[in-house]
Design a protein around this motif. Structure first.
Motif, PDB file in Angstrom:
ATOM      1  N   THR A  74     -81.100  67.657 -93.099  1.00  0.00           N
ATOM      2  CA  THR A  74     -80.302  66.129 -93.386  1.00  0.00           C
ATOM      3  C   THR A  74     -80.049  66.058 -94.964  1.00  0.00           C
ATOM      4  O   THR A  74     -78.926  65.765 -95.483  1.00  0.00           O
ATOM      5  N   ASP A  75     -81.081  66.219 -95.585  1.00  0.00           N
ATOM      6  CA  ASP A  75     -81.075  66.330 -97.118  1.00  0.00           C
ATOM      7  C   ASP A  75     -79.969  67.132 -97.760  1.00  0.00           C
ATOM      8  O   ASP A  75     -79.037  66.794 -98.576  1.00  0.00           O
ATOM      9  N   GLU A  76     -79.890  68.272 -97.358  1.00  0.00           N
ATOM     10  CA  GLU A  76     -79.010  69.346 -97.684  1.00  0.00           C
ATOM     11  C   GLU A  76     -77.514  69.023 -97.369  1.00  0.00           C
ATOM     12  O   GLU A  76     -76.852  69.323 -98.168  1.00  0.00           O
ATOM     13  N   MET A  77     -77.610  68.670 -95.856  1.00  0.00           N
ATOM     14  CA  MET A  77     -75.998  68.499 -95.677  1.00  0.00           C
ATOM     15  C   MET A  77     -75.715  67.145 -96.440  1.00  0.00           C
ATOM     16  O   MET A  77     -74.275  67.165 -96.408  1.00  0.00           O
ATOM     17  N   LEU A  78     -76.283  66.319 -96.467  1.00  0.00           N
ATOM     18  CA  LEU A  78     -75.857  64.991 -97.136  1.00  0.00           C
ATOM     19  C   LEU A  78     -75.357  65.038 -98.630  1.00  0.00           C
ATOM     20  O   LEU A  78     -74.655  64.633 -98.979  1.00  0.00           O
ATOM     21  N   SER A  79     -76.144  65.825 -99.275  1.00  0.00           N
ATOM     22  CA  SER A  79     -75.986  66.275-100.483  1.00  0.00           C
ATOM     23  C   SER A  79     -74.731  67.047-100.678  1.00  0.00           C
ATOM     24  O   SER A  79     -73.995  67.274-101.738  1.00  0.00           O
ATOM     25  N   LEU A  80     -74.239  67.877 -99.724  1.00  0.00           N
ATOM     26  CA  LEU A  80     -72.920  68.372 -99.920  1.00  0.00           C
ATOM     27  C   LEU A  80     -71.785  67.570 -99.490  1.00  0.00           C
ATOM     28  O   LEU A  80     -70.588  67.884-100.053  1.00  0.00           O
ATOM     29  N   VAL A  81     -71.746  66.258 -99.010  1.00  0.00           N
ATOM     30  CA  VAL A  81     -70.750  65.539 -98.858  1.00  0.00           C
ATOM     31  C   VAL A  81     -70.081  64.911-100.334  1.00  0.00           C
ATOM     32  O   VAL A  81     -70.760  64.535-101.168  1.00  0.00           O
ATOM     33  N   GLY A  82     -68.817  65.243-100.331  1.00  0.00           N
ATOM     34  CA  GLY A  82     -68.155  64.922-101.714  1.00  0.00           C
ATOM     35  C   GLY A  82     -68.177  63.705-102.225  1.00  0.00           C
ATOM     36  O   GLY A  82     -68.201  62.724-101.303  1.00  0.00           O
TER      37      GLY A  82
END
Lengths: 282, 347, 334
Positions: A157-165
């Motif tokens: 979740t941490d990594e994926m949310l960080s990817l959101v522009g």
């Protein structure tokens, strides 16, 4: 000079052969294990496995219904506990903690918990749930499984949310949305494929976990849906049946192992497919 | 299109899981289930009895064979309604823990072995030799100590792999109790209990574990209840009993051992059946005791007593079919009056 | 990278526009509830580690009080009858089986990683990498089942050869004596080695890929062979993460329960031979926990668990530290 060159070339060739051999060894064992699971598991597959409960020893009957139901309940409750905590913790890291000292510490601790041996978590669940309650229960088993699941979901979740522009978020803010609406309705939605991947991987991780259930959920030879008492489950049934000398029990252990492996492989493949979509979108 | 289908199916499965979950939370403690745990020795008997009992009365008996040690622990902790142990608790221990115990049926343990070419029943062993094998003194199958007892047999030059229990077991108690009687060295070095410090060997979990290892490892030997040997078509060894005769493990042999003890006189039915006299007596005979808590809820205890009373009355043929010897009627009567005197109520 | 760095986290709702002079009643806005929940979840995630250690330490206190620390660690007597318990055979068993797993598994993992990254043609890379990762997906109980039913009988055929050839070497020969049971310490080590292959090799693979192309290319340009690039350029560059990966695999091997319980033979007696049965801390927990009859017995088993946690925690802590170190160096997410 030529001698040195020849020696270096020889070393290179030999090392290439050794590296290839190492790879062959790895793939060989994989194939052997999968082949054995298929060879012993498929003959044990009967419809009875899903319609009848575990039989007593010394009969020729088949049945794993109570174990399947118990496992589904355990996994369901684990997800009910683990997914919210993991999701919210990962959200905190990505949306509130960022790169702060606290957040980095949390990430570090989380990474350590990622590789926690499941038997230690089982002991903790015994000390924290079974002992105070006074008896074994499916609840304790789910707590143990949830603890195993949370670090994976937190991290993904941490990594994926960080990817959101940032542009998606800024558009929502500009429309006047409060922070929590931005996160839940925009950021989560944008990252949902990746978050789902994390949940699937977490699920794959806890399916088939036996050690933590040995002294939490224990086992039950009858059909039961009561999570406050011992409940049948696939991994402990495999443990019991595999080490027995009864042929029908041994066959069922393999069939259950086959189904477990199939389930985990499907989950992993689906998770990887989703991850692929996320990578493409990046 | 494909992705939304996936989401829909995922949502659906979550909904199913949630409703099953709701069912679980709603379902309270099963009224019609008696839980018991303990001895693997008695498991085949309890399993058979409970299967028939359920069809006749609808009451389920959930028995987990985790070993006598576990049964004792769980009944002491009150997490089960009855604990089954092949090692009887001493009267003073029972009193201190607020427990009562009564016997179920008589059976025997035999040495199961895996020797290619040597059929079941052909091998003859004595208590002394078994003790020496388990002490690690006799290491190979063609050791003179063994060949002396088996003049007609061609024993291979093979290492003996000793198999014992890795869990707390009443079968271990019965077996080691017998060894302490026939081998002073065993008595001194190892002793007798549900779990001992084995000098050598591989540990299997439950009788199933021992039988399973013996099945898989050539040259292995293990002690298993005779009922398990029958179930798994394993090989058993004949033995030289206290009277010096070569005997096979039979129901009669177990009951002969039982005939030499006075059940009714023994306080809390504390008797040991190993190495009893008699020409046809099987040396490694034993029994399983069911243990109840005195201050458990009355209905719980009554339910347990009703189940076993049913077994005493209607389950004797089933017991005999798997070589469990029924208790004599006088003992059953003694058990029924014991319930009344110890608990204050009977069935 | 994140424009949201600036915006999110600040309450942008109407409440913030109220005059600050007057004392504000406590408002439970959606934001503060959500923020609080998220913080709580992160707190839970962060403290499970400590909770585990504390709870287990608490339940071992009876045994710690009875046997002390050093006494428990060096005692070989595990006797439920006399109620004396000692951890030594299980500590040795855990360490020996894990050492065998590392000795066998690390070189093979390295070989696999180098093969995939440096040697394999493009079309082989993905399938092979996927296949190795599948090894991690197989539940450990299936490893145990396979180990006991399939591998052990085959290995029992190989064991006589091992005890004849290795057993004859003076000095270490005693390590390889014993009847060919197929199960035992060596079998457990081999199964563990297979289990840690995917973890170690995938970390190695990930970090090998992080090495800058320029570094590799300049080495090749100087005429280095593939092996020399791998051994003398890539490996030293990624050294700390590689060691971290090895520690990660070690952590897994130390804590592995089901696979070991099936094939290690469950003997609480220390033996000098690898072909003989043994026990590890996880295997004795799996076997004896539900049958521990007394409070001291249970507490001693939990004490064993505490020792295991202490060891795996140290190993995992180092592993994460080392792996992150390289990540920080590269600026890539760890």
């Amino acid at each position: 000079m030529r001698g040195v060159l020849a020696r270096r070339r020889a070393v290179d060739v030999v090392s290439k052969i050794l590296m290839a051999t190492a790879t062959v060894i790895g793939v060989f064992f994989l194939c052997w294990i999968i082949w054995a699971t298929l060879k012993y598991g498929i003959p044990g597959m009967h419809w009875d496995l899903f319609t009848k409960d575990t039989p007593p020893p010394g009969t020729d009957q088949f049945g794993l219904r109570n174990a399947f139901v118990g496992s589904l309940l355990l996994l369901g409750l684990s997800m009910a506990i683990g997914v919210p905590i993991g999701l919210m913790a990962g959200t905190w890291l990505a949306e509130y903690g960022f790169r702060s000292r606290t957040a980095e510490t949390v990430r570090f601790l989380n990474d350590i918990m990622l590789s926690a041996p499941s038997i230690e978590i089982g002991l903790f669940a015994y000390a924290a749930v079974v002992a105070p309650m006074g008896h074994f229960s499916g609840l304790a088993g789910s707590v143990a499984l949830a603890i195993l699941m949370i670090p994976i979901i937190v991290r993904t979740t941490d990594e994926m949310l960080s990817l959101v522009g940032g542009d998606v978020r800024e558009a929502a803010i500009a429309l006047g949305a409060p922070a929590w609406v931005v996160i839940t309705k925009v950021t989560w939605k944008a990252a949902r494929a990746g978050i789902l991947t994390g949940v699937l991987i977490g699920l794959a991780r806890i399916t088939g976990e036996t050690a933590p259930l040995l002294f939490t959920a224990l086992n039950n030879q009858y059909f039961s849906a009561n999570m406050f008492r011992p409940i049948a489950n696939i991994p402990v049934v495999i443990f019991q049946f595999a080490l027995s000398p009864y042929t029908n029990w041994q066959q069922m252990a393999w069939a259950a192992a086959f189904i477990t492996v199939l389930f985990v492989l499907v989950l992993s493949l689906v998770a990887r497919w989703f991850l692929g979509k996320v990578q493409v979108a990046k | 299109m494909k992705k939304s289908l996936l989401f829909v199916s995922l949502a659906l499965s979550l909904a199913i899981a949630a409703s099953v979950l709701a069912l679980a939370v709603v379902s309270s403690a099963d009224e019609s289930t008696i839980t018991g745990a303990g001895s693997t020795w008695v498991y085949p008997l309890v399993a058979k009895w409970s299967a028939t009992y359920q069809t006749q009365t609808g009451i389920k008996v959930n028995y987990q064979s985790i070993g006598s040690g576990g049964g004792i622990a769980q009944i002491k902790a009150g997490t089960v309604a009855f604990g089954a142990s092949d090692m009887p608790l001493k009267p003073e221990d029972l009193k201190a823990a607020g427990l009562i115990q009564f016997p179920t049926a008589v059976a025997g343990a035999a040495m199961s072995y895996n020797l290619p070419g040597i059929e079941s029943g052909k091998l003859i062993l004595s208590g002394q030799v078994i003790a020496d094998i388990y002490l690690g003194k006799v290491k190979k199958w063609d050791d003179p100590a063994i060949t002396k007892l088996n003049p007609g047999l061609k024993l291979p030059d093979m290492d003996i792999t000793v198999v014992h229990r890795s869990d707390g077991s009443g079968t271990t108690f019965t077996f080691t109790n017998y060894l302490t009687k026939v081998s002073p060295e065993w008595k001194e070095k190892v002793g007798s209990n549900t779990s001992v410090a084995w000098p050598v060997g591989v540990g299997g979990k439950g009788s199933e574990g021992i039988a399973s290892y013996v099945q898989r490892i050539p040259g292995s030997i293990g002690y298993v209840e005779y009922a398990y040997i029958l179930e798994t078509h394993g090989s058993y060894a004949r033995m030289i009993n206290g009277a010096g005769k070569v005997v096979s493990p039979t129901l009669q042999g177990f009951q002969d051992a039982s005939a030499h003890v006075d059940w009714a006189k023994a306080q809390d039915f504390y008797v040991i059946l190993t190495d009893q006299p008699g020409a046809d007596t099987w040396p490694i005979s034993g029994c399983t005791w069911q243990i109840l808590r005195k201050n458990a809820p009355k209905e719980a205890n009554i339910a347990v007593m009703k189940f076993f009373d049913w077994g005493f009355e209607h389950g004797q043929q089933m017991a005999k079919s798997i070589s469990f010897g029924p208790l004599p009627p006088s003992t059953v009567k003694a058990i029924q009056s014991y319930w009344k005197t110890e608990l204050g109520y009977g069935i | 990278m994140n424009g949201s760095d600036v915006v999110v986290g600040i309450d942008t709702g109407p409440a913030s526009e109220e005059p600050r002079a007057a004392a504000k009643p406590l408002r439970l806005s959606g934001d503060s509830v959500f923020h609080g929940a998220a913080m709580f979840a992160a707190f839970v995630a962060a403290t499970t580690l400590f909770g585990t250690v504390i709870a287990i330490a608490y339940d071992s206190r009876l045994s710690i009080h009875a046997f002390g620390i050093w006494g428990f660690l060096k005692s070989s007597e595990w006797n439920p009858v006399t109620q004396t318990f000692g951890a030594f055979p299980f500590i040795i068993g855990t360490l020996v089986s894990s050492t065998i797993a590392m000795v066998l598994g690390v070189p093979v993992s390295f070989g696999i990683a180098v093969f995939i990254v440096e040697i394999a043609p493009e079309w082989i890379k993905k399938p092979v990498a996927g296949a190795i990762e599948l090894l991690a997906a197989i539940p450990s109980i299936v490893y145990g089942l396979w180990g006991l039913v399939v591998f052990a009988p085959v290995f029992a055929q190989i064991e006589p050869w091992i005890s004849h050839s290795f057993g004859a070497i003076p000095g270490i020969g005693a390590l390889f004596q014993g009847p060919p049971m197929g199960i035992g310490m060596l079998t457990a080590g081999i199964v563990l080695a297979i289990m840690v292959l995917p973890y170690i090799s995938s970390i190695m693979r990930d970090v090998f890929l992080v090495v800058p192309a320029s570094l590799r290319e300049s080495a090749y340009a100087l005429g280095a062979t593939t092996w020399e690039v791998a051994w003398d350029v890539v490996l030293p560059y990624t050294r700390s993460a590689v060691i971290g990966g090895i520690f990660l695999g070690l952590g897994r091997a130390l804590g592995e329960t089901m696979a070991v319980t099936f094939v290690i033979g469950n003997s609480n007696v220390l033996s000098s031979s690898l072909l003989m049965p043994g026990a590890t801390i996880p295997s004795v927990l799996a076997n004896e926990f539900t049958e521990a009859t007394t409070k001291l017995y249970v507490s001693s088993l939990i004490y064993l668990g505490l020792i295991l946690i202490a060891v795996t925690l140290a190993v995992r802590f180092l592993a994460v530290l080392l792996i992150r170190h390289l990540g920080r160096r590269e600026g890539a997410a760890a």
